[in-house]
Scaffold this motif. Structure first.
Motif, PDB file in Angstrom:
ATOM      1  N   ALA A   7       0.845  -1.209   0.000  1.00 44.05           N
ATOM      2  CA  ALA A   7       0.000   0.000   0.000  1.00 44.05           C
ATOM      3  C   ALA A   7       0.875   1.252   0.000  1.00 44.05           C
ATOM      4  O   ALA A   7       1.713   1.438   0.889  1.00 44.05           O
ATOM      5  CB  ALA A   7      -0.906  -0.012   1.225  1.00 44.05           C
ATOM      6  N   SER A   8       0.674   2.106  -0.994  1.00 45.88           N
ATOM      7  CA  SER A   8       1.506   3.308  -1.136  1.00 45.88           C
ATOM      8  C   SER A   8       0.950   4.477  -0.331  1.00 45.88           C
ATOM      9  O   SER A   8      -0.098   5.038  -0.668  1.00 45.88           O
ATOM     10  CB  SER A   8       1.617   3.692  -2.618  1.00 45.88           C
ATOM     11  OG  SER A   8       2.353   4.890  -2.715  1.00 45.88           O
ATOM     12  N   ILE A   9       1.688   4.880   0.708  1.00 45.53           N
ATOM     13  CA  ILE A   9       1.169   5.938   1.587  1.00 45.53           C
ATOM     14  C   ILE A   9       1.248   7.340   0.992  1.00 45.53           C
ATOM     15  O   ILE A   9       0.834   8.303   1.616  1.00 45.53           O
ATOM     16  CB  ILE A   9       1.791   5.931   3.009  1.00 45.53           C
ATOM     17  CG1 ILE A   9       3.299   6.124   2.958  1.00 45.53           C
ATOM     18  CG2 ILE A   9       1.396   4.693   3.777  1.00 45.53           C
ATOM     19  CD1 ILE A   9       3.850   6.627   4.286  1.00 45.53           C
ATOM     20  N   PHE A  34       6.716   3.232   0.416  1.00 47.41           N
ATOM     21  CA  PHE A  34       7.101   4.569   0.892  1.00 47.41           C
ATOM     22  C   PHE A  34       7.857   5.273  -0.240  1.00 47.41           C
ATOM     23  O   PHE A  34       9.017   4.972  -0.517  1.00 47.41           O
ATOM     24  CB  PHE A  34       7.988   4.366   2.129  1.00 47.41           C
ATOM     25  CG  PHE A  34       8.276   5.604   2.920  1.00 47.41           C
ATOM     26  CD1 PHE A  34       7.493   5.960   4.013  1.00 47.41           C
ATOM     27  CD2 PHE A  34       9.363   6.406   2.610  1.00 47.41           C
ATOM     28  CE1 PHE A  34       7.777   7.089   4.764  1.00 47.41           C
ATOM     29  CE2 PHE A  34       9.653   7.548   3.347  1.00 47.41           C
ATOM     30  CZ  PHE A  34       8.864   7.883   4.431  1.00 47.41           C
ATOM     31  N   ASP A  35       7.183   6.203  -0.908  1.00 44.75           N
ATOM     32  CA  ASP A  35       7.749   6.885  -2.083  1.00 44.75           C
ATOM     33  C   ASP A  35       8.572   8.105  -1.690  1.00 44.75           C
ATOM     34  O   ASP A  35       8.027   9.072  -1.150  1.00 44.75           O
ATOM     35  CB  ASP A  35       6.616   7.372  -2.994  1.00 44.75           C
ATOM     36  CG  ASP A  35       5.964   6.260  -3.779  1.00 44.75           C
ATOM     37  OD1 ASP A  35       6.682   5.467  -4.398  1.00 44.75           O
ATOM     38  OD2 ASP A  35       4.718   6.198  -3.775  1.00 44.75           O
ATOM     39  N   VAL A  36       9.853   8.059  -2.007  1.00 45.59           N
ATOM     40  CA  VAL A  36      10.716   9.214  -1.697  1.00 45.59           C
ATOM     41  C   VAL A  36      11.031   9.954  -2.995  1.00 45.59           C
ATOM     42  O   VAL A  36      11.594   9.370  -3.931  1.00 45.59           O
ATOM     43  CB  VAL A  36      12.031   8.757  -1.032  1.00 45.59           C
ATOM     44  CG1 VAL A  36      12.900   9.962  -0.697  1.00 45.59           C
ATOM     45  CG2 VAL A  36      11.747   7.932   0.216  1.00 45.59           C
ATOM     46  N   PRO A 141       7.133   7.803 -13.038  1.00 45.89           N
ATOM     47  CA  PRO A 141       7.261   8.086 -11.613  1.00 45.89           C
ATOM     48  C   PRO A 141       7.073   9.569 -11.299  1.00 45.89           C
ATOM     49  O   PRO A 141       7.399  10.430 -12.115  1.00 45.89           O
ATOM     50  CB  PRO A 141       8.691   7.635 -11.284  1.00 45.89           C
ATOM     51  CG  PRO A 141       9.400   7.549 -12.585  1.00 45.89           C
ATOM     52  CD  PRO A 141       8.367   7.267 -13.627  1.00 45.89           C
ATOM     53  N   GLY A 142       6.525   9.845 -10.146  1.00 45.76           N
ATOM     54  CA  GLY A 142       6.385  11.237  -9.707  1.00 45.76           C
ATOM     55  C   GLY A 142       5.061  11.559  -9.043  1.00 45.76           C
ATOM     56  O   GLY A 142       5.018  12.365  -8.134  1.00 45.76           O
ATOM     57  N   PHE A 143       4.000  10.919  -9.499  1.00 51.31           N
ATOM     58  CA  PHE A 143       2.681  11.259  -8.956  1.00 51.31           C
ATOM     59  C   PHE A 143       1.798  10.023  -8.815  1.00 51.31           C
ATOM     60  O   PHE A 143       1.882   9.108  -9.639  1.00 51.31           O
ATOM     61  CB  PHE A 143       1.962  12.267  -9.872  1.00 51.31           C
ATOM     62  CG  PHE A 143       2.693  13.588  -9.938  1.00 51.31           C
ATOM     63  CD1 PHE A 143       2.418  14.595  -9.017  1.00 51.31           C
ATOM     64  CD2 PHE A 143       3.671  13.801 -10.900  1.00 51.31           C
ATOM     65  CE1 PHE A 143       3.113  15.797  -9.060  1.00 51.31           C
ATOM     66  CE2 PHE A 143       4.378  15.008 -10.953  1.00 51.31           C
ATOM     67  CZ  PHE A 143       4.094  16.017 -10.028  1.00 51.31           C
ATOM     68  N   VAL A 174       5.134  -4.166  -9.470  1.00 57.72           N
ATOM     69  CA  VAL A 174       4.629  -3.149 -10.398  1.00 57.72           C
ATOM     70  C   VAL A 174       4.046  -2.004  -9.593  1.00 57.72           C
ATOM     71  O   VAL A 174       3.530  -2.200  -8.493  1.00 57.72           O
ATOM     72  CB  VAL A 174       3.577  -3.698 -11.393  1.00 57.72           C
ATOM     73  CG1 VAL A 174       4.195  -4.681 -12.356  1.00 57.72           C
ATOM     74  CG2 VAL A 174       2.403  -4.331 -10.673  1.00 57.72           C
ATOM     75  N   ASP A 175       4.120  -0.811 -10.139  1.00 54.76           N
ATOM     76  CA  ASP A 175       3.747   0.386  -9.395  1.00 54.76           C
ATOM     77  C   ASP A 175       3.170   1.434 -10.340  1.00 54.76           C
ATOM     78  O   ASP A 175       3.838   1.885 -11.273  1.00 54.76           O
ATOM     79  CB  ASP A 175       5.017   0.919  -8.706  1.00 54.76           C
ATOM     80  CG  ASP A 175       4.769   2.129  -7.823  1.00 54.76           C
ATOM     81  OD1 ASP A 175       3.607   2.460  -7.567  1.00 54.76           O
ATOM     82  OD2 ASP A 175       5.777   2.737  -7.376  1.00 54.76           O
ATOM     83  N   GLY A 176       1.908   1.806 -10.074  1.00 50.01           N
ATOM     84  CA  GLY A 176       1.283   2.879 -10.829  1.00 50.01           C
ATOM     85  C   GLY A 176      -0.004   2.446 -11.501  1.00 50.01           C
ATOM     86  O   GLY A 176      -0.004   1.516 -12.316  1.00 50.01           O
ATOM     87  N   ALA A 196      -0.259  -0.283  -4.710  1.00 49.07           N
ATOM     88  CA  ALA A 196      -1.456   0.502  -5.030  1.00 49.07           C
ATOM     89  C   ALA A 196      -1.600   1.634  -4.030  1.00 49.07           C
ATOM     90  O   ALA A 196      -1.442   1.446  -2.817  1.00 49.07           O
ATOM     91  CB  ALA A 196      -2.696  -0.392  -5.016  1.00 49.07           C
ATOM     92  N   GLY A 197      -1.893   2.808  -4.559  1.00 47.04           N
ATOM     93  CA  GLY A 197      -2.059   3.995  -3.729  1.00 47.04           C
ATOM     94  C   GLY A 197      -3.504   4.434  -3.702  1.00 47.04           C
ATOM     95  O   GLY A 197      -4.291   4.045  -2.836  1.00 47.04           O
ATOM     96  N   ASN A 198      -3.872   5.229  -4.694  1.00 53.61           N
ATOM     97  CA  ASN A 198      -5.225   5.777  -4.765  1.00 53.61           C
ATOM     98  C   ASN A 198      -6.325   4.736  -4.611  1.00 53.61           C
ATOM     99  O   ASN A 198      -7.285   4.942  -3.881  1.00 53.61           O
ATOM    100  CB  ASN A 198      -5.409   6.486  -6.116  1.00 53.61           C
ATOM    101  CG  ASN A 198      -5.205   7.968  -5.950  1.00 53.61           C
ATOM    102  OD1 ASN A 198      -4.350   8.417  -5.181  1.00 53.61           O
ATOM    103  ND2 ASN A 198      -6.005   8.756  -6.645  1.00 53.61           N
TER     104      ASN A 198
HETATM  105  C1  DX5 Z   1       4.365   7.051  -8.425  1.00 55.84           C
HETATM  106  C2  DX5 Z   1       4.625   6.282  -7.162  1.00 55.84           C
HETATM  107  C3  DX5 Z   1       3.574   5.318  -6.802  1.00 55.84           C
HETATM  108  C4  DX5 Z   1       2.229   5.913  -6.486  1.00 55.84           C
HETATM  109  C5  DX5 Z   1       1.190   4.966  -6.994  1.00 55.84           C
HETATM  110  O1  DX5 Z   1       5.512   7.713  -8.800  1.00 55.84           O
HETATM  111  O2  DX5 Z   1       5.840   5.572  -7.267  1.00 55.84           O
HETATM  112  O3  DX5 Z   1       3.980   4.461  -5.738  1.00 55.84           O
HETATM  113  O4  DX5 Z   1       2.007   6.118  -5.106  1.00 55.84           O
HETATM  114  O5  DX5 Z   1      -0.048   5.553  -6.879  1.00 55.84           O
HETATM  115  P1  DX5 Z   1      -1.339   5.017  -7.656  1.00 55.84           P
HETATM  116  O6  DX5 Z   1      -1.540   3.586  -7.212  1.00 55.84           O
HETATM  117  O7  DX5 Z   1      -2.398   5.928  -7.191  1.00 55.84           O
HETATM  118  O8  DX5 Z   1      -1.054   5.099  -9.121  1.00 55.84           O
END
Ligand code: DX5
Ligand code: ZN
Length: 215
Positions: A7-9, A34-36, A141-143, A174-176, A196-198
């Motif tokens: 889970a992406s915080i 944890f996205d830095v 990457p970025g948002f 995988v991410d995004g 997964a974030g959103n």
């Molecule tokens: C994007 C980040 C992701 C992001 C994913 O640059 O690396 O980890 O939080 O967010 P969702 O799941 O909302 O695309």
């Protein structure tokens, strides 16, 4: 088939981080992503050491740190000391990825290598026998909150094939843009860990949302 969920915080309500992490734990997620971001490697700035240290004090969940920063070599050890269990950096962010992998491993944590959508899988091949995890970005990457780039499914498939044929001990993350529609596509192609974030943080029930992306 059993895939893991991270889970992406980045998508959490940061003012209520404690409650949000509790929700992640209770949802059955396997990891906390944890996205830095440093505003240099990507066009956004997120959070860093103090937040990671605070999170580590509160939870025992596996902390999956995704560095979207320039100079990962300079900061790898400090992220490990701040509580990371896995540190992933971008192949595009350093001229000597092997050195970064060694620094991460010498800090006592697992090493992940990430590729942006435009970077072909082949570029990661020389490092696959040295890493624990390959992160295939399915958005730029970025948002958070972007849409899954469908063309990445082939990259996942290609990576899975190569990793199994060569009997490598590397998990694919995988991410995004992962949600209940795209998750199946990524997992079918061979993704072992879905970030997964959103999708998770905006769900009415995070637990139900996690169940829907675990196959
Ligand atoms: C994007 C980040 C992701 C992001 C994913 O640059 O690396 O980890 O939080 O967010 P969702 O799941 O909302 O695309
Ligand atoms: Zn991420």
């Amino acid at each position: 088939m059993k895939n893991y969920v991270s889970a992406s915080i980045l998508s959490a309500d940061l003012l209520n981080l404690k409650e949000e992490i509790k929700k992640v734990e209770e949802s059955g997620s396997d990891m906390l992503h944890f996205d830095v971001m440093d505003g240099i490697f990507v066009n956004n700035i997120s959070f860093g050491f103090p937040v990671l240290e605070a999170v580590k004090k509160y939870t025992d969940i596996c902390l999956d740190v995704h560095l979207m920063i320039a100079s990962p070599l300079k900061y790898a050890e400090r992220f490990a000391k701040s509580g990371a269990d896995i540190i992933t950096f971008h192949l595009e962010s350093d001229d000597d990825p092997e050195k970064v992998i060694t620094a991460i491993k010498n800090s006592g944590v697992k090493a992940g290598l990430s590729v942006k959508p435009g970077t072909p899988f082949e570029k990661a091949v020389p490092y696959l026998d040295k890493i624990d995890m390959l992160l295939i970005m399915t958005v730029e990457p970025g948002f958070g909150g972007q849409s899954y780039i469908t063309e990445m499914t082939d990259k996942i498939r290609q990576a899975k094939k190569y990793i199994s044929e060569n009997k490598l001990d590397v998990t694919i993350q995988v991410d995004g843009g992962i949600n209940d529609k795209t998750a199946a596509e990524a997992a079918d192609a061979g993704a072992d860990i879905l970030v997964a974030g959103n999708y998770l943080f905006k769900a009415e029930s995070m637990k139900d949302a996690v169940d829907k992306i675990r196959f």
